[in-house]
Design an enzyme around this catalytic site. Structure first.
Site, PDB file in Angstrom:
ATOM      1  N   ASP A  98      -4.806 -10.270  12.472  1.00 26.81           N
ATOM      2  CA  ASP A  98      -5.594 -10.742  13.511  1.00 26.81           C
ATOM      3  C   ASP A  98      -5.170 -11.263  14.391  1.00 26.81           C
ATOM      4  OD1 ASP A  98      -8.569 -11.013  13.302  1.00 26.81           O
ATOM      5  OD2 ASP A  98      -8.195 -11.618  11.455  1.00 26.81           O
ATOM      6  N   ASP A 200     -10.117 -11.660  17.195  1.00 28.17           N
ATOM      7  CA  ASP A 200     -11.694 -11.949  16.987  1.00 28.17           C
ATOM      8  C   ASP A 200     -11.721 -13.086  18.273  1.00 28.17           C
ATOM      9  OD1 ASP A 200     -13.090 -14.394  14.246  1.00 28.17           O
ATOM     10  OD2 ASP A 200     -11.050 -15.555  16.822  1.00 28.17           O
ATOM     11  N   GLU A 257     -13.409  -7.813  17.670  1.00 28.55           N
ATOM     12  CA  GLU A 257     -14.539  -8.828  17.167  1.00 28.55           C
ATOM     13  C   GLU A 257     -15.675  -8.933  18.119  1.00 28.55           C
ATOM     14  OE1 GLU A 257     -16.112 -11.950  14.196  1.00 28.55           O
ATOM     15  OE2 GLU A 257     -14.532 -12.254  15.888  1.00 28.55           O
ATOM     16  N   HIS A 330     -14.778 -10.904   5.889  1.00 29.92           N
ATOM     17  CA  HIS A 330     -14.503 -12.207   5.656  1.00 29.92           C
ATOM     18  C   HIS A 330     -15.395 -13.539   6.133  1.00 29.92           C
ATOM     19  CE1 HIS A 330     -13.258 -12.127   9.241  1.00 29.92           C
ATOM     20  NE2 HIS A 330     -12.712 -13.424   9.329  1.00 29.92           N
ATOM     21  N   ASP A 331     -16.486 -13.273   6.970  1.00 27.83           N
ATOM     22  CA  ASP A 331     -17.907 -13.370   7.630  1.00 27.83           C
ATOM     23  C   ASP A 331     -19.510 -13.678   6.958  1.00 27.83           C
ATOM     24  OD1 ASP A 331     -16.220 -15.594   9.241  1.00 27.83           O
ATOM     25  OD2 ASP A 331     -16.045 -13.777  10.177  1.00 27.83           O
TER      26      ASP A 331
END
Length: 567
Positions: A98, A200, A257, A330-331
């Site tokens: 990430d 991210d 993202e 994960h979100d």
């Protein structure tokens, strides 16, 4: 279309804190991932994306980085990561990390220096500082995690800016020095031998430089900062520079993202000279809420709504470049709990139908840990049982917006990011075989019936079906068609069936997915097709009739016969 190596990958997302605990401290770690490489290899994935493992006080579970060059001790040492990269490579698995470069932790050395020397720090311009107005914050913008985006800088009249948590001050991308420091760090990791990055919150790096107020959109008198601090004009200069100074020097993959990017700008992001290899589109993942950051504004949706969002996304991505397809991350909450509305319908067939439906869309498929065994949402009884800062904020905001404590708890049980962060269910032993001690986050108690060990021994399990899905995409006679082929929706107006064709040269694959608990008739001449995949295969003997009926939650993937022998 020029083929790229990363179009062929199957990517598995690991939330390291919850994957496997190798040293029994209740927290998953890097060695835990290395010890489970055989499991990942047998699943058939070719790449892992690991959520942040850098040094962090863990206010936002690693998305608040205090040192980009060190690993967080709870995850292990640099030699553990080197060992993971090497051992994964031997098994044909690449490693993606990430990349969090919109903000740091407030415990980063740059920010700490700024706190100690607010007037003279050489890092003063590394962050976004503004003077208050009449003792009030500089603007009325609300952070993604609630409250003002502005936090007073102690002993000054200045405020610092944070799009997310108060412990995540945004970096000032207008400052060239900051950018150069970040590029150097990116190249350090790429030189280490990782295959690339998931990037991210990257659409937040450019802010509207006029820093003006907007009309409030909540009872708190604030307005979503995304209107002024996400995907702003001028971001393209930063993103081109980021790519030129880092990614383009390597044969790496980058997955952006990029929430908030309108479809007509997708070409800039993923086109021939796009900033990234692929991006996630969150529109279908957030179909149950008015916006990803306001869980209490619930939206009732049906299969037609979902289908429309998926196909619009597929068409727009196909025009521009390449997409990253996902059901969970994960979100997000667990997909079987979100997309299958009735609890009694959550079972082998609905989980495998969902899995196949998204897997054969055009783009690179992502599987989130636990999705392949059908892990579900949990239900927590008290706000104290939640770890996720976003959930806690949403709970209190819901009540401020007029909902009761019970309603607020219901909203966050549905959408909490903790749903996907519960420890992985390896077996039916205590704590699901994740650890021998109590894990950092409360377990979902259904690990006794939903776990990997049980499913590995059951030839008719969700896990075995996921292995089959992967084999079909990667190694069947239709693999090129299912990877590179164009996508064409069919039965677009059907209320409960999602269906599409994949077309490549002379090949045609037809995919049908029944989102209903009742059988649905379809016009289909089965004699013209070979069955590639069927989640009822043990009980389906295709009839030779013109009419075919899809069973409840059936997934049927067919290769057209005339095409089956063409290369």
């Amino acid at each position: 279309m020029e083929k790229k190596w990363w179009q062929k990958e199957v990517i598995y997302q690991i939330y390291p804190k919850s994957f496997y605990d190798s040293n029994n401290d209740g927290i998953g770690d890097i060695k835990g991932i290395t010890q489970k490489l055989d499991y990942l290899q047998s699943l058939g994935i070719t790449m892992v994306w690991i959520c942040p493992i850098y040094q962090s006080p863990m206010a936002d579970n690693g998305y608040d980085i205090s040192d980009y060059y060190q690993l967080n001790p709870e995850f292990g040492k640099m030699k553990d990561l080197d060992e993971l990269i090497d051992q994964a490579k031997e098994k044909g698995i690449k490693v993606v990390l990430d990349l969090v470069i919109n903000h740091t932790s407030d415990e980063h050395i740059w920010f700490q220096d700024l706190l100690e020397n607010p007037e003279t720090s050489k890092y003063r311009d590394y962050y976004i500082l503004k003077s208050g107005k009449d003792g009030q914050p500089p603007t009325n913008w609300r952070s993604v995690f609630g409250g003002s985006v502005w936090e007073p800088l102690k002993n000054t009249d200045q405020y610092y800016f944070h799009s997310f948590d108060v412990k995540q001050p945004d970096l000032n991308w207008e400052n060239k020095q900051v950018r150069e420091e970040l590029y150097q760090m990116v190249n350090f990791w790429l030189d280490k031998g990782i295959a690339g990055f998931r990037v991210d919150a990257i659409t937040f790096i450019k802010k509207d430089q006029n820093y003006g107020d907007l009309p409030a959109d909540g009872v708190d008198g604030l307005v979503k900062c995304t209107k002024k601090a996400r995907n702003q004009p001028g971001i393209e200069t930063f993103l081109h520079e980021l790519k030129d100074k880092t990614f383009s020097k390597y044969d790496c993959v980058t997955i952006g993202e990029a929430p908030g990017v309108p479809y007509d700008q997708y070409g800039d992001y993923i086109g021939d000279n796009g900033y990234f290899s692929m991006i996630f589109d969150f529109r279908y993942a957030d179909l149950d809420v008015a916006s990803g950051s306001e869980w209490f504004r619930r939206i009732d949706w049906n299969v037609l709504d979902l289908k429309k969002l998926i196909f619009t996304s597929q068409r727009e991505i196909q025009k521009a470049g390449w997409g990253a397809n996902f059901l969970e991350n994960h979100d997000q909450n667990r997909s079987i709990s979100k997309y299958i509305k009735q609890e009694e319908d959550r079972h082998f067939h609905s989980a495998t139908m969902l899995g196949a439906m998204f897997f054969f869309l055009r783009g690179t498929p992502f599987i989130y840990q636990g999705q392949e065994i059908g892990m579900t949402n949990f239900e927590r009884k008290r706000i104290e049982e939640f770890d996720d800062i976003s959930s806690i904020d949403q709970y209190y905001r819901s009540m401020k917006e007029g909902f009761s404590a019970e309603e607020a708890l219901h909203f966050i049980n549905l959408r909490s990011r903790d749903n996907s962060r519960t420890p992985f269910h390896w077996n039916a032993k205590e704590y699901g075989g994740f650890s021998e001690v109590k894990p950092w986050l409360g377990m979902n108690e259904n690990y006794k019936t939903i776990n990997a060990e049980q499913q590995e021994q059951d030839p008719h399990s969700i896990l075995q079906f996921y292995k089959e899905i992967i084999q079909v995409r990667q190694k069947s006679e239709a693999c090129d068609c299912l990877t590179y082929g164009e996508i064409e929706p069919i039965l677009e107006d059907h209320p409960t069936i999602v269906a599409y064709k994949r077309i490549w040269n002379q090949e045609e694959v037809v995919c049908y997915y029944n989102f209903s608990s009742e059988s649905q008739p379809v016009e289909l001449e089965l004699t013209k097709y070979d069955v590639l995949l069927d989640n009822y295969k043990e009980e389906t003997v295709p009839s030779l009739k013109q009419k075919c009926s899809l069973k409840p939650y059936q997934a049927l993937v067919l290769l057209k016969k005339e095409a089956s022998h063409h290369e």
